[in-house]
Design a protein around this motif. Structure first.
Motif, PDB file in Angstrom:
ATOM      1  N   UNK A 159     -11.441   2.170   0.894  1.00 55.76           N
ATOM      2  CA  UNK A 159     -10.734   1.406  -0.140  1.00 55.76           C
ATOM      3  C   UNK A 159     -10.435  -0.010   0.355  1.00 55.76           C
ATOM      4  N   UNK A 160     -10.013  -0.135   1.609  1.00 51.73           N
ATOM      5  CA  UNK A 160      -9.687  -1.454   2.165  1.00 51.73           C
ATOM      6  C   UNK A 160     -10.918  -2.366   2.180  1.00 51.73           C
ATOM      7  N   UNK A 161     -12.071  -1.827   2.598  1.00 50.93           N
ATOM      8  CA  UNK A 161     -13.295  -2.632   2.637  1.00 50.93           C
ATOM      9  C   UNK A 161     -13.705  -3.066   1.232  1.00 50.93           C
ATOM     10  N   UNK A 344       2.015   4.478  10.282  1.00 53.20           N
ATOM     11  CA  UNK A 344       0.613   4.147  10.587  1.00 53.20           C
ATOM     12  C   UNK A 344       0.496   2.724  11.095  1.00 53.20           C
ATOM     13  N   UNK A 345      -0.373   2.557  12.063  1.00 52.74           N
ATOM     14  CA  UNK A 345      -0.494   1.238  12.678  1.00 52.74           C
ATOM     15  C   UNK A 345      -1.073   0.210  11.721  1.00 52.74           C
ATOM     16  N   UNK A 346      -1.803   0.655  10.677  1.00 55.60           N
ATOM     17  CA  UNK A 346      -2.413  -0.297   9.771  1.00 55.60           C
ATOM     18  C   UNK A 346      -1.598  -0.489   8.503  1.00 55.60           C
ATOM     19  N   UNK A 347      -0.361  -0.012   8.463  1.00 49.76           N
ATOM     20  CA  UNK A 347       0.512  -0.165   7.305  1.00 49.76           C
ATOM     21  C   UNK A 347       1.726  -1.013   7.666  1.00 49.76           C
ATOM     22  N   UNK A 348       2.262  -1.698   6.679  1.00 49.57           N
ATOM     23  CA  UNK A 348       3.453  -2.532   6.867  1.00 49.57           C
ATOM     24  C   UNK A 348       4.449  -2.245   5.754  1.00 49.57           C
ATOM     25  N   UNK A 349       5.727  -2.475   6.063  1.00 50.27           N
ATOM     26  CA  UNK A 349       6.774  -2.342   5.061  1.00 50.27           C
ATOM     27  C   UNK A 349       7.097  -3.720   4.492  1.00 50.27           C
ATOM     28  N   UNK A 365      -1.899  -7.135   5.450  1.00 52.67           N
ATOM     29  CA  UNK A 365      -2.833  -8.112   4.926  1.00 52.67           C
ATOM     30  C   UNK A 365      -3.252  -7.864   3.495  1.00 52.67           C
ATOM     31  N   UNK A 366      -2.524  -6.972   2.780  1.00 52.30           N
ATOM     32  CA  UNK A 366      -2.892  -6.670   1.394  1.00 52.30           C
ATOM     33  C   UNK A 366      -2.789  -7.920   0.527  1.00 52.30           C
ATOM     34  N   UNK A 407       1.658 -13.048   5.581  1.00 56.06           N
ATOM     35  CA  UNK A 407       1.352 -11.960   6.514  1.00 56.06           C
ATOM     36  C   UNK A 407       1.327 -12.446   7.968  1.00 56.06           C
ATOM     37  N   UNK A 408       0.978 -13.714   8.176  1.00 54.18           N
ATOM     38  CA  UNK A 408       0.949 -14.232   9.549  1.00 54.18           C
ATOM     39  C   UNK A 408       2.351 -14.314  10.152  1.00 54.18           C
ATOM     40  N   UNK A 409       3.377 -14.339   9.296  1.00 51.56           N
ATOM     41  CA  UNK A 409       4.758 -14.414   9.790  1.00 51.56           C
ATOM     42  C   UNK A 409       5.427 -13.042   9.854  1.00 51.56           C
TER      43      UNK A 409
END
Length: 492
Positions: A159-161, A344-349, A365-366, A407-409
């Motif tokens: 899905x991400x790709x 998960x390491x690839x998820x953010x809150x 990075x969504x 996202x960079x911050x």
């Protein structure tokens, strides 16, 4: 053709397919006079394997006519239309397959004789691809954003790709059904096709006593020498770990190690802590749930529906218990599980400041459209009326281009944003309305507003006839309309 003959030919055709003798398997399938929906599906798969697209389409048409709820048949016909470059019909069939899933995350066809799991996120992935082929890139992104709500960990990268490809308006790869996988007849029915000798062979015996006049046949003996000592425990009961409980009230998690459940869910308690928190498993996910939100459920063969399910909404949920270090169960202390609950390491809150505060979890990075879709679903509002900004004053409104900088911050997998709606912006120019608290009100949920008797409350919106949204003592939330009285205009 009788059922037995159909069953015998079906089994013979599948046996040929297992030997990869595709032409012989197809020939046997086509000789069946009255094929059922599953056999028609198998015929379509073999035609698709041979790139015979017209014949495959007719076979899947037949399968769907005989069983209009077979989601995997709609999925396969959608793949066939896609390969024929009939993208509108392909998108329509994928949408019918998603509808047949009935909001489930997946359907496992193993019980029906097909070793395949149809995932909702893959169906939405293919809808997005068909829309992209038609040039509808916005619809493609919307369907991929929706797929994130149904994704499993194994399908996350797909899905991400695809999402990254749509942002660049590039096509991505179609998710296909493995055409070599076929529906197989019930193995118990197939076993009955073999002839059995239930009586056994007669055996002549002679007495060892000389004066005994008896001669004849030995009595019928059982065909199995050592029968089981006791009935076997059903597989479904041996597969369950923990004690089954019914969820009585909706629980919204506040931390990453808590688990979201709704009334009617069946969870299995792996460990209960002394502070009234339980470590449970639900839908292959594990986490913490207040034990006073649950009711024990007895599971046995032929068990009746739980009594607690009928009264799920009959009363307000109990208060959330306090979590105490050392008493709250965890994955490390549970004997029934070895899997730690970690983010998960690839998820953010993403922490959202609205009229009340809440958090959502998205892949790092969504794009902006994914955030808006998540927030729209959370607030039950159209995405077109929602705006996001990176500051509390709402001056720096965000879009797809600015999300990369946001996202960079991000620090420790967390970013903070402010959310406003068109209704809120229009309301700023209206005259303010105030209420005075007739009774003290203590919030029981994060979105509630606490106040004391006599406090002055500024009205923000009328949620419905029973609930209002207001601001008091610097806090924002909702409160019962019966707890406050509107202040006349001349007294404000």
């Amino acid at each position: 053709m009788s059922f037995v003959d159909t069953l015998r030919q079906w089994d013979e055709a599948v046996t040929c397919a297992d030997r990869q003798d595709w032409s012989e398997a197809l020939s046997i399938f086509l000789s069946i006079e009255q094929p059922n929906s599953k056999i028609c599906f198998d015929i379509g798969c073999l035609h698709l394997l041979n790139q015979e697209l017209d014949a495959a389409e007719k076979a899947f048409d037949c399968s769907i006519r005989k069983d209009e709820h077979l989601a995997v048949a709609f999925f396969q016909r959608g793949v066939t239309f896609y390969k024929k470059e009939r993208y509108e019909e392909s998108s329509a069939d994928f949408q019918r397959a998603f509808k047949a899933l009935r909001n489930n995350q997946l359907i496992d066809y193993k019980a029906l004789g097909l070793r395949y799991i149809l995932c909702a996120c893959e169906v939405l992935h293919n809808i997005a691809l068909a829309e992209a082929q038609l040039g509808n890139w916005e619809k493609a992104q919307e369907n991929l954003a929706k797929a994130l709500d149904y994704k499993t960990e194994a399908k996350l990268s797909i899905i991400d790709k695809a999402l990254q490809a749509t942002l660049k308006q590039k096509l991505f790869k179609l998710v296909e059904f493995p055409s070599k996988t076929l529906f197989k007849p019930n193995k118990h029915y197939v076993a009955e096709l073999e002839k059995k000798d239930y009586l056994g062979k007669a055996k002549v015996v002679a007495s060892v006593v000389p004066q005994d006049e008896f001669s004849g046949f030995a009595p019928l003996q059982p065909q199995v020498e050592d029968g089981p000592a006791a009935p076997k425990e059903p597989e479904v009961l041996r597969a369950l770990e923990g004690e089954a409980h019914t969820v009585l009230f909706e629980f919204v998690p506040e931390t990453s190690d808590e688990l979201a459940v709704v009334p009617g869910n069946i969870v299995f308690v792996l460990q209960k802590g002394a502070d009234n928190w339980a470590y449970v498993v639900f839908n292959e996910r594990k986490g913490l749930v207040p034990y006073n939100y649950l009711e024990r459920l007895e599971i046995s063969l032929g068990s009746k529906p739980a009594k607690g399910v009928a009264r799920l909404h009959s009363r307000d949920p109990p208060s959330r218990p306090m979590r105490i270090q050392g008493l709250t169960p965890s994955s490390s202390s549970s004997r029934n599980t070895q899997q730690q609950i970690t983010q998960p390491t690839d998820s953010c809150f993403v922490k959202i400041h609205f009229t009340f505060n809440f958090a959502i979890s998205v892949p790092c990075g969504s794009p902006y459209v994914v955030l808006i879709e998540k927030i729209s679903k959370k607030l039950n509002l159209p995405s077109t009326v929602i705006s996001l900004s990176s500051d509390s004053r709402g001056k720096h409104l965000l879009d797809n281009m600015q999300m990369t900088d946001v996202w960079s911050r991000a620090q420790d997998g967390l970013i903070t944003l402010w959310c406003t709606t068109k209704e809120q912006n229009d309301r700023k120019s209206e005259k303010e309305i105030y209420f005075v608290a007739l009774h003290s009100y203590q919030s029981s949920k994060p979105e509630d507003l606490s106040f004391q008797e006599g406090d002055k409350i500024r009205l923000l919106s009328r949620v419905n006839q029973d609930w209002l949204e207001g601001q008091c003592n610097g806090n924002i939330g909702i409160f019962p309309a019966s707890f406050a009285e509107e202040v006349p205009t001349n007294e404000q």
